[in-house]
Scaffold this motif. Structure first.
Motif, PDB file in Angstrom:
ATOM      1  N   ARG A 138       0.825  -1.126   0.128  1.00 35.78           N
ATOM      2  CA  ARG A 138      -0.251   0.134  -0.080  1.00 35.78           C
ATOM      3  C   ARG A 138       0.979   1.220   0.063  1.00 35.78           C
ATOM      4  O   ARG A 138       2.061   1.337   0.793  1.00 35.78           O
ATOM      5  CB  ARG A 138      -0.832   0.044   1.262  1.00 35.78           C
ATOM      6  CG  ARG A 138      -1.979  -0.890   1.302  1.00 35.78           C
ATOM      7  CD  ARG A 138      -2.697  -0.990   2.482  1.00 35.78           C
ATOM      8  NE  ARG A 138      -3.387   0.324   2.695  1.00 35.78           N
ATOM      9  CZ  ARG A 138      -4.363   0.833   2.302  1.00 35.78           C
ATOM     10  NH1 ARG A 138      -4.998  -0.200   1.691  1.00 35.78           N
ATOM     11  NH2 ARG A 138      -5.185   1.775   2.607  1.00 35.78           N
ATOM     12  N   ALA A 139       0.458   2.321  -0.827  1.00 35.52           N
ATOM     13  CA  ALA A 139       1.119   3.543  -0.739  1.00 35.52           C
ATOM     14  C   ALA A 139       0.842   4.214   0.499  1.00 35.52           C
ATOM     15  O   ALA A 139      -0.133   3.776   1.266  1.00 35.52           O
ATOM     16  CB  ALA A 139       0.750   4.212  -1.978  1.00 35.52           C
ATOM     17  N   ARG A 173       4.752   9.061   2.295  1.00 37.98           N
ATOM     18  CA  ARG A 173       5.828   9.000   1.482  1.00 37.98           C
ATOM     19  C   ARG A 173       5.634   9.361   0.028  1.00 37.98           C
ATOM     20  O   ARG A 173       6.457   9.794  -0.741  1.00 37.98           O
ATOM     21  CB  ARG A 173       6.259   7.347   1.449  1.00 37.98           C
ATOM     22  CG  ARG A 173       6.696   6.607   2.733  1.00 37.98           C
ATOM     23  CD  ARG A 173       7.119   5.344   2.476  1.00 37.98           C
ATOM     24  NE  ARG A 173       6.445   4.468   1.946  1.00 37.98           N
ATOM     25  CZ  ARG A 173       5.294   3.501   2.243  1.00 37.98           C
ATOM     26  NH1 ARG A 173       5.377   3.500   3.667  1.00 37.98           N
ATOM     27  NH2 ARG A 173       4.579   2.714   1.809  1.00 37.98           N
ATOM     28  N   VAL A 174       4.293   9.282  -0.468  1.00 40.33           N
ATOM     29  CA  VAL A 174       3.578   9.940  -1.443  1.00 40.33           C
ATOM     30  C   VAL A 174       4.194  11.442  -1.750  1.00 40.33           C
ATOM     31  O   VAL A 174       4.526  12.043  -2.483  1.00 40.33           O
ATOM     32  CB  VAL A 174       2.206   9.586  -1.833  1.00 40.33           C
ATOM     33  CG1 VAL A 174       1.744  10.506  -2.966  1.00 40.33           C
ATOM     34  CG2 VAL A 174       2.132   8.144  -2.249  1.00 40.33           C
ATOM     35  N   PHE A 181       8.809   3.763  -1.401  1.00 45.30           N
ATOM     36  CA  PHE A 181       9.167   2.365  -1.948  1.00 45.30           C
ATOM     37  C   PHE A 181       8.455   2.360  -3.331  1.00 45.30           C
ATOM     38  O   PHE A 181       7.607   3.023  -3.940  1.00 45.30           O
ATOM     39  CB  PHE A 181       8.441   1.283  -1.085  1.00 45.30           C
ATOM     40  CG  PHE A 181       9.253   1.378   0.155  1.00 45.30           C
ATOM     41  CD1 PHE A 181      10.326   0.613   0.697  1.00 45.30           C
ATOM     42  CD2 PHE A 181       8.660   2.289   1.250  1.00 45.30           C
ATOM     43  CE1 PHE A 181      11.096   0.884   1.547  1.00 45.30           C
ATOM     44  CE2 PHE A 181       9.147   1.958   2.796  1.00 45.30           C
ATOM     45  CZ  PHE A 181      10.259   1.407   2.820  1.00 45.30           C
ATOM     46  N   GLU A 182       8.496   1.221  -4.051  1.00 44.76           N
ATOM     47  CA  GLU A 182       8.157   0.863  -5.344  1.00 44.76           C
ATOM     48  C   GLU A 182       6.550   1.274  -5.417  1.00 44.76           C
ATOM     49  O   GLU A 182       6.018   1.735  -6.237  1.00 44.76           O
ATOM     50  CB  GLU A 182       8.404  -0.531  -5.880  1.00 44.76           C
ATOM     51  CG  GLU A 182       8.054  -0.796  -7.153  1.00 44.76           C
ATOM     52  CD  GLU A 182       8.483   0.297  -8.353  1.00 44.76           C
ATOM     53  OE1 GLU A 182       7.960   0.505  -9.321  1.00 44.76           O
ATOM     54  OE2 GLU A 182       9.670   0.804  -8.103  1.00 44.76           O
ATOM     55  N   VAL A 183       5.938   0.821  -4.375  1.00 48.35           N
ATOM     56  CA  VAL A 183       4.315   0.968  -4.467  1.00 48.35           C
ATOM     57  C   VAL A 183       4.183   2.481  -4.697  1.00 48.35           C
ATOM     58  O   VAL A 183       2.982   2.794  -5.202  1.00 48.35           O
ATOM     59  CB  VAL A 183       3.641   0.170  -3.316  1.00 48.35           C
ATOM     60  CG1 VAL A 183       4.162   0.884  -1.731  1.00 48.35           C
ATOM     61  CG2 VAL A 183       2.172   0.319  -3.309  1.00 48.35           C
ATOM     62  N   ASP A 184       4.889   3.400  -3.763  1.00 46.76           N
ATOM     63  CA  ASP A 184       4.593   4.710  -3.761  1.00 46.76           C
ATOM     64  C   ASP A 184       4.990   5.227  -5.026  1.00 46.76           C
ATOM     65  O   ASP A 184       4.364   6.374  -5.732  1.00 46.76           O
ATOM     66  CB  ASP A 184       5.302   5.247  -2.816  1.00 46.76           C
ATOM     67  CG  ASP A 184       5.378   4.902  -1.487  1.00 46.76           C
ATOM     68  OD1 ASP A 184       4.127   4.859  -0.890  1.00 46.76           O
ATOM     69  OD2 ASP A 184       6.407   4.165  -0.815  1.00 46.76           O
ATOM     70  N   ALA A 209      -5.854   4.455  -3.111  1.00 48.07           N
ATOM     71  CA  ALA A 209      -4.790   4.086  -2.129  1.00 48.07           C
ATOM     72  C   ALA A 209      -5.489   4.588  -0.832  1.00 48.07           C
ATOM     73  O   ALA A 209      -4.981   3.875   0.312  1.00 48.07           O
ATOM     74  CB  ALA A 209      -3.495   4.604  -2.432  1.00 48.07           C
ATOM     75  N   PHE A 210      -6.160   5.697  -0.642  1.00 48.65           N
ATOM     76  CA  PHE A 210      -6.489   6.315   0.646  1.00 48.65           C
ATOM     77  C   PHE A 210      -7.918   6.515   0.415  1.00 48.65           C
ATOM     78  O   PHE A 210      -8.286   7.656   0.100  1.00 48.65           O
ATOM     79  CB  PHE A 210      -5.614   7.655   0.591  1.00 48.65           C
ATOM     80  CG  PHE A 210      -4.108   7.590   0.265  1.00 48.65           C
ATOM     81  CD1 PHE A 210      -3.378   6.850   0.884  1.00 48.65           C
ATOM     82  CD2 PHE A 210      -3.728   8.418  -0.644  1.00 48.65           C
ATOM     83  CE1 PHE A 210      -1.951   6.732   0.484  1.00 48.65           C
ATOM     84  CE2 PHE A 210      -2.332   8.187  -1.116  1.00 48.65           C
ATOM     85  CZ  PHE A 210      -1.514   7.439  -0.601  1.00 48.65           C
ATOM     86  N   PRO A 211      -8.642   5.525   0.841  1.00 48.07           N
ATOM     87  CA  PRO A 211     -10.097   5.635   0.787  1.00 48.07           C
ATOM     88  C   PRO A 211     -10.935   6.534   1.467  1.00 48.07           C
ATOM     89  O   PRO A 211     -11.892   7.073   1.074  1.00 48.07           O
ATOM     90  CB  PRO A 211     -10.495   4.025   0.999  1.00 48.07           C
ATOM     91  CG  PRO A 211      -9.490   3.504   2.012  1.00 48.07           C
ATOM     92  CD  PRO A 211      -8.216   3.988   1.374  1.00 48.07           C
TER      93      PRO A 211
END
Length: 278
Positions: free
Chosen positions: A23-24, A28-29, A40-43, A221-223
């Protein structure tokens, strides 16, 4: 960190198995959009998808930091504020709150608050030997927990005016009006709150369509994220004394000669306000 009980601390981001790499992370985003490397890669994949919809969002994020720096300067110079509570602070970045506050007043105190594991790890490490800036691991949506956190109570004198920063935070909180009111109720007259909040006018306009597209992508990603209308955002600072030019879009905060965002462009997607408790 002074006054922080390590026996009851949350797990650090560098401890194995603690970070959900599927999960992002909002912290970090945001850091990645500012050019940071703590992601990280997900972000990175999420940001790449977001930029396809709104390539301007990285510049909006940088301008949001520019605005927060200006708000801190104004609180220091015009309001005599020498203690700050940075709520939802995220990861350390360029022009941190304590860098700006200490430039204005070498005796200033800053407490950062966040419950993101990566932010906690990096924030505590950065400030471990600092005696003017501190990190409290707490949920900003729970003002009572923040205001009674030992780091906050030991670092700040809540009987004196405080500068409260809520930069791109409230759109992740279900009841932002209550949260803002609770923080302001705990600080005296002369305190300030600085707010930046994404706007969705929900009026069928092109701006509303653009805002909705970004909002819906962020919700992948952020509901719990919710952009708000101008009236809803205005309600967050109702009863306070707004600092000129008042509640305006990010592009319009600065005089025309100092603007780096076009007043008719994506800068309209974020509303900003610096307000003083009377």
């Amino acid at each position: 960190m002074p006054g922080h009980d390590e026996t009851h601390r949350p797990p650090r981001a560098d401890e194995p198995g603690r970070i959900d790499l599927d999960r992002a992370s909002q912290a970090r985003v945001y850091d990645l959009l500012l050019g940071g490397k703590n992601n990280f890669e997900v972000d990175r994949q999420f940001v790449q998808e977001l930029l396809k919809i709104a390539p301007e969002i990285a510049e909006l994020t940088r301008q949001n930091r520019r605005w927060l720096a200006d708000a801190i300067d104004r609180m220091s110079a015009d309001g005599g504020i020498d203690q700050f509570l940075d709520l939802g602070a995220g990861l350390p970045t360029a022009r941190n709150t304590h860098d700006i506050a200490l430039r204005a007043d070498a005796a200033a105190k800053v407490v950062y608050v966040d419950n993101d594991l990566t932010a906690i790890s990096h924030g505590q490490a950065l400030l471990a030997d600092d005696r003017s800036s501190f990190f409290a691991d707490a949920d900003v949506a729970d003002p009572a927990a923040v205001l009674t956190h030992p780091v906050v109570t030991e670092a700040l004198d809540l009987t004196r005016p405080v500068g409260i920063l809520l930069g791109l935070v409230l759109h992740s909180i279900a009841d932002p009006a209550r949260v803002v009111a609770d923080y302001l109720a705990a600080v005296p007259s002369g305190s300030y709150v600085a707010i930046t909040h994404p706007l969705n006018p929900r009026d069928g306009s092109r701006l509303a369509e653009f805002a909705t597209a970004i909002e819906e992508k962020l919700r992948d990603a952020f509901p719990h994220i919710r952009f708000r209308t101008g009236d809803e955002i205005a309600g967050l600072v109702a009863g306070l004394d707004l600092v000129a030019p008042g509640l305006v879009d990010l592009a319009s905060w600065w005089p025309e000669a100092e603007r780096t965002l076009h007043a008719a462009g994506p800068g309209r997607l974020v509303l900003v306000a610096l307000a003083r408790k009377p």
